[in-house]
Design a protein around this motif. Structure first.
Motif, PDB file in Angstrom:
ATOM      1  N   ALA A  70       0.831  -1.207   0.000  1.00  0.00           N
ATOM      2  CA  ALA A  70       0.000   0.000   0.000  1.00  0.00           C
ATOM      3  C   ALA A  70       0.865   1.256   0.000  1.00  0.00           C
ATOM      4  O   ALA A  70       0.562   2.222  -0.720  1.00  0.00           O
ATOM      5  CB  ALA A  70      -0.937  -0.014   1.199  1.00  0.00           C
ATOM      6  N   ALA A  71       1.943   1.265   0.769  1.00  0.00           N
ATOM      7  CA  ALA A  71       2.815   2.440   0.823  1.00  0.00           C
ATOM      8  C   ALA A  71       3.517   2.651  -0.515  1.00  0.00           C
ATOM      9  O   ALA A  71       3.594   3.786  -1.016  1.00  0.00           O
ATOM     10  CB  ALA A  71       3.845   2.284   1.943  1.00  0.00           C
ATOM     11  N   ALA A  72       4.016   1.585  -1.115  1.00  0.00           N
ATOM     12  CA  ALA A  72       4.672   1.711  -2.423  1.00  0.00           C
ATOM     13  C   ALA A  72       3.676   2.145  -3.483  1.00  0.00           C
ATOM     14  O   ALA A  72       3.995   2.971  -4.356  1.00  0.00           O
ATOM     15  CB  ALA A  72       5.338   0.391  -2.808  1.00  0.00           C
ATOM     16  N   GLY A  73       2.456   1.624  -3.422  1.00  0.00           N
ATOM     17  CA  GLY A  73       1.427   2.041  -4.360  1.00  0.00           C
ATOM     18  C   GLY A  73       1.052   3.505  -4.196  1.00  0.00           C
ATOM     19  O   GLY A  73       0.855   4.220  -5.183  1.00  0.00           O
ATOM     20  N   ALA A  74       0.960   3.964  -2.959  1.00  0.00           N
ATOM     21  CA  ALA A  74       0.637   5.372  -2.705  1.00  0.00           C
ATOM     22  C   ALA A  74       1.736   6.284  -3.240  1.00  0.00           C
ATOM     23  O   ALA A  74       1.452   7.320  -3.862  1.00  0.00           O
ATOM     24  CB  ALA A  74       0.431   5.604  -1.210  1.00  0.00           C
ATOM     25  N   ILE A  75       2.986   5.909  -3.022  1.00  0.00           N
ATOM     26  CA  ILE A  75       4.099   6.709  -3.547  1.00  0.00           C
ATOM     27  C   ILE A  75       4.062   6.725  -5.066  1.00  0.00           C
ATOM     28  O   ILE A  75       4.277   7.767  -5.696  1.00  0.00           O
ATOM     29  CB  ILE A  75       5.437   6.169  -3.007  1.00  0.00           C
ATOM     30  N   SER A  76       3.769   5.585  -5.669  1.00  0.00           N
ATOM     31  CA  SER A  76       3.715   5.517  -7.120  1.00  0.00           C
ATOM     32  C   SER A  76       2.579   6.381  -7.685  1.00  0.00           C
ATOM     33  O   SER A  76       2.752   7.058  -8.706  1.00  0.00           O
ATOM     34  CB  SER A  76       3.534   4.064  -7.566  1.00  0.00           C
ATOM     35  N   ILE A  77       1.434   6.370  -7.021  1.00  0.00           N
ATOM     36  CA  ILE A  77       0.312   7.202  -7.477  1.00  0.00           C
ATOM     37  C   ILE A  77       0.668   8.677  -7.347  1.00  0.00           C
ATOM     38  O   ILE A  77       0.368   9.479  -8.248  1.00  0.00           O
ATOM     39  CB  ILE A  77      -0.967   6.854  -6.696  1.00  0.00           C
ATOM     40  N   LEU A  78       1.308   9.052  -6.241  1.00  0.00           N
ATOM     41  CA  LEU A  78       1.738  10.442  -6.090  1.00  0.00           C
ATOM     42  C   LEU A  78       2.737  10.835  -7.173  1.00  0.00           C
ATOM     43  O   LEU A  78       2.674  11.942  -7.715  1.00  0.00           O
ATOM     44  CB  LEU A  78       2.338  10.661  -4.702  1.00  0.00           C
ATOM     45  N   LEU A  79       3.650   9.933  -7.510  1.00  0.00           N
ATOM     46  CA  LEU A  79       4.609  10.219  -8.580  1.00  0.00           C
ATOM     47  C   LEU A  79       3.911  10.339  -9.932  1.00  0.00           C
ATOM     48  O   LEU A  79       4.323  11.146 -10.773  1.00  0.00           O
ATOM     49  CB  LEU A  79       5.691   9.137  -8.630  1.00  0.00           C
ATOM     50  N   CYS A  80       2.854   9.559 -10.149  1.00  0.00           N
ATOM     51  CA  CYS A  80       2.068   9.704 -11.382  1.00  0.00           C
ATOM     52  C   CYS A  80       1.407  11.077 -11.438  1.00  0.00           C
ATOM     53  O   CYS A  80       1.346  11.705 -12.500  1.00  0.00           O
ATOM     54  CB  CYS A  80       1.012   8.606 -11.482  1.00  0.00           C
ATOM     55  N   GLY A  81       0.893  11.540 -10.300  1.00  0.00           N
ATOM     56  CA  GLY A  81       0.303  12.878 -10.249  1.00  0.00           C
ATOM     57  C   GLY A  81       1.327  13.962 -10.528  1.00  0.00           C
ATOM     58  O   GLY A  81       1.050  14.921 -11.256  1.00  0.00           O
ATOM     59  N   VAL A  82       2.519  13.815  -9.962  1.00  0.00           N
ATOM     60  CA  VAL A  82       3.591  14.780 -10.226  1.00  0.00           C
ATOM     61  C   VAL A  82       3.989  14.743 -11.698  1.00  0.00           C
ATOM     62  O   VAL A  82       4.211  15.790 -12.316  1.00  0.00           O
ATOM     63  CB  VAL A  82       4.804  14.510  -9.306  1.00  0.00           C
ATOM     64  N   ALA A  83       4.050  13.538 -12.268  1.00  0.00           N
ATOM     65  CA  ALA A  83       4.380  13.420 -13.690  1.00  0.00           C
ATOM     66  C   ALA A  83       3.316  14.084 -14.559  1.00  0.00           C
ATOM     67  O   ALA A  83       3.636  14.760 -15.543  1.00  0.00           O
ATOM     68  CB  ALA A  83       4.538  11.946 -14.070  1.00  0.00           C
ATOM     69  N   GLY A  84       2.052  13.910 -14.188  1.00  0.00           N
ATOM     70  CA  GLY A  84       0.988  14.585 -14.921  1.00  0.00           C
ATOM     71  C   GLY A  84       1.076  16.093 -14.808  1.00  0.00           C
ATOM     72  O   GLY A  84       0.854  16.817 -15.787  1.00  0.00           O
ATOM     73  N   PHE A  85       1.415  16.585 -13.612  1.00  0.00           N
ATOM     74  CA  PHE A  85       1.567  18.031 -13.422  1.00  0.00           C
ATOM     75  C   PHE A  85       2.728  18.563 -14.259  1.00  0.00           C
ATOM     76  O   PHE A  85       2.617  19.627 -14.880  1.00  0.00           O
ATOM     77  CB  PHE A  85       1.770  18.347 -11.939  1.00  0.00           C
ATOM     78  N   LEU A  86       3.840  17.832 -14.280  1.00  0.00           N
ATOM     79  CA  LEU A  86       4.983  18.264 -15.101  1.00  0.00           C
ATOM     80  C   LEU A  86       4.636  18.260 -16.583  1.00  0.00           C
ATOM     81  O   LEU A  86       5.046  19.162 -17.326  1.00  0.00           O
ATOM     82  CB  LEU A  86       6.199  17.378 -14.826  1.00  0.00           C
ATOM     83  N   ALA A  87       3.864  17.265 -17.016  1.00  0.00           N
ATOM     84  CA  ALA A  87       3.417  17.249 -18.412  1.00  0.00           C
ATOM     85  C   ALA A  87       2.492  18.429 -18.686  1.00  0.00           C
ATOM     86  O   ALA A  87       2.539  19.023 -19.772  1.00  0.00           O
ATOM     87  CB  ALA A  87       2.716  15.931 -18.732  1.00  0.00           C
ATOM     88  N   GLY A  88       1.657  18.804 -17.710  1.00  0.00           N
ATOM     89  CA  GLY A  88       0.800  19.973 -17.870  1.00  0.00           C
ATOM     90  C   GLY A  88       1.596  21.266 -17.934  1.00  0.00           C
ATOM     91  O   GLY A  88       1.254  22.178 -18.688  1.00  0.00           O
ATOM     92  N   LEU A  89       2.658  21.365 -17.148  1.00  0.00           N
ATOM     93  CA  LEU A  89       3.529  22.546 -17.233  1.00  0.00           C
ATOM     94  C   LEU A  89       4.265  22.589 -18.568  1.00  0.00           C
ATOM     95  O   LEU A  89       4.481  23.672 -19.128  1.00  0.00           O
ATOM     96  CB  LEU A  89       4.516  22.560 -16.074  1.00  0.00           C
ATOM     97  N   TYR A  90       4.645  21.429 -19.072  1.00  0.00           N
ATOM     98  CA  TYR A  90       5.271  21.374 -20.402  1.00  0.00           C
ATOM     99  C   TYR A  90       4.278  21.830 -21.466  1.00  0.00           C
ATOM    100  O   TYR A  90       4.630  22.577 -22.383  1.00  0.00           O
ATOM    101  CB  TYR A  90       5.766  19.953 -20.688  1.00  0.00           C
ATOM    102  N   GLU A  91       3.027  21.410 -21.317  1.00  0.00           N
ATOM    103  CA  GLU A  91       1.975  21.854 -22.234  1.00  0.00           C
ATOM    104  C   GLU A  91       1.807  23.367 -22.150  1.00  0.00           C
ATOM    105  O   GLU A  91       1.647  24.043 -23.170  1.00  0.00           O
ATOM    106  CB  GLU A  91       0.665  21.156 -21.869  1.00  0.00           C
TER     107      GLU A  91
END
Length: 169
Positions: free
Chosen positions: A114-135
């Motif tokens: 659960a902890a590794a999954g939560a960290i991975s989901i947070l990293l996916c959110g950060v990756a999406g935010f970075l892609a949005g800033l790139y956009e």
């Protein structure tokens, strides 16, 4: 005893770097790469600049929902198999495990997953935010939500919670 079992399971997970990357690091990396590629190629097409303004918060929510794709859920499933059955491999880690009951060890494995999954989901959110800033850097116009910060934070927490419950289930 639970904290020692959790610490031992977390140590086992971090020592198995290939499984850790493929189970919980690959999907955030793929989210970032695909987000950047989609924005790059959508802007390169004729009329691509007419798509509208960039929305980094929407991209963050899209990133948090990365595990909604069935194919991408196979990676943490493989990680769970490695985590739960990994102690029976030839390079067994049972020697470093604290002497706990089997139920405590399995609960610790579930908590580590659960902890590794939560960290991975947070990293996916950060990756999406970075892609949005790139956009936004490509487009030059950012569309921030018309609601207050409380509603934005609530939507991000709700998106994280839904993704987390879906992944753990």
């Amino acid at each position: 005893m639970m904290t020692e079992a959790f610490a031992a399971e977390w140590l086992k997970l971090t020592k198995n770097r290939w499984a850790m990357f493929w189970a919980w690091g690959f999907v955030p990396a793929l989210t970032l790469v695909l987000g950047v590629l989609i924005e790059t190629f959508s802007r390169a097409t004729p009329g691509g600049a007419m798509l509208g303004s960039a929305a980094p918060i929407n991209c963050t929510l899209d990133g948090l929902g990365s595990y909604g794709n069935f194919f991408l859920r196979l990676f943490p499933i493989a990680g769970a198999a490695t985590l739960f059955a990994g102690e029976y491999r030839w390079e067994t880690w049972r020697a470093i495990l604290p002497r706990n009951e089997r139920a405590t060890i399995m609960l610790a494995k579930l908590c580590v997953f659960a902890a590794a999954g939560a960290i991975s989901i947070l990293l996916c959110g950060v990756a999406g935010f970075l892609a949005g800033l790139y956009e936004a850097a490509l487009f030059g116009n950012i569309n921030w939500p018309a609601v207050g910060a409380g509603e934005v934070i609530l939507s991000l927490i709700t998106g994280f919670a839904a993704s987390f419950l879906q992944l753990v289930a």
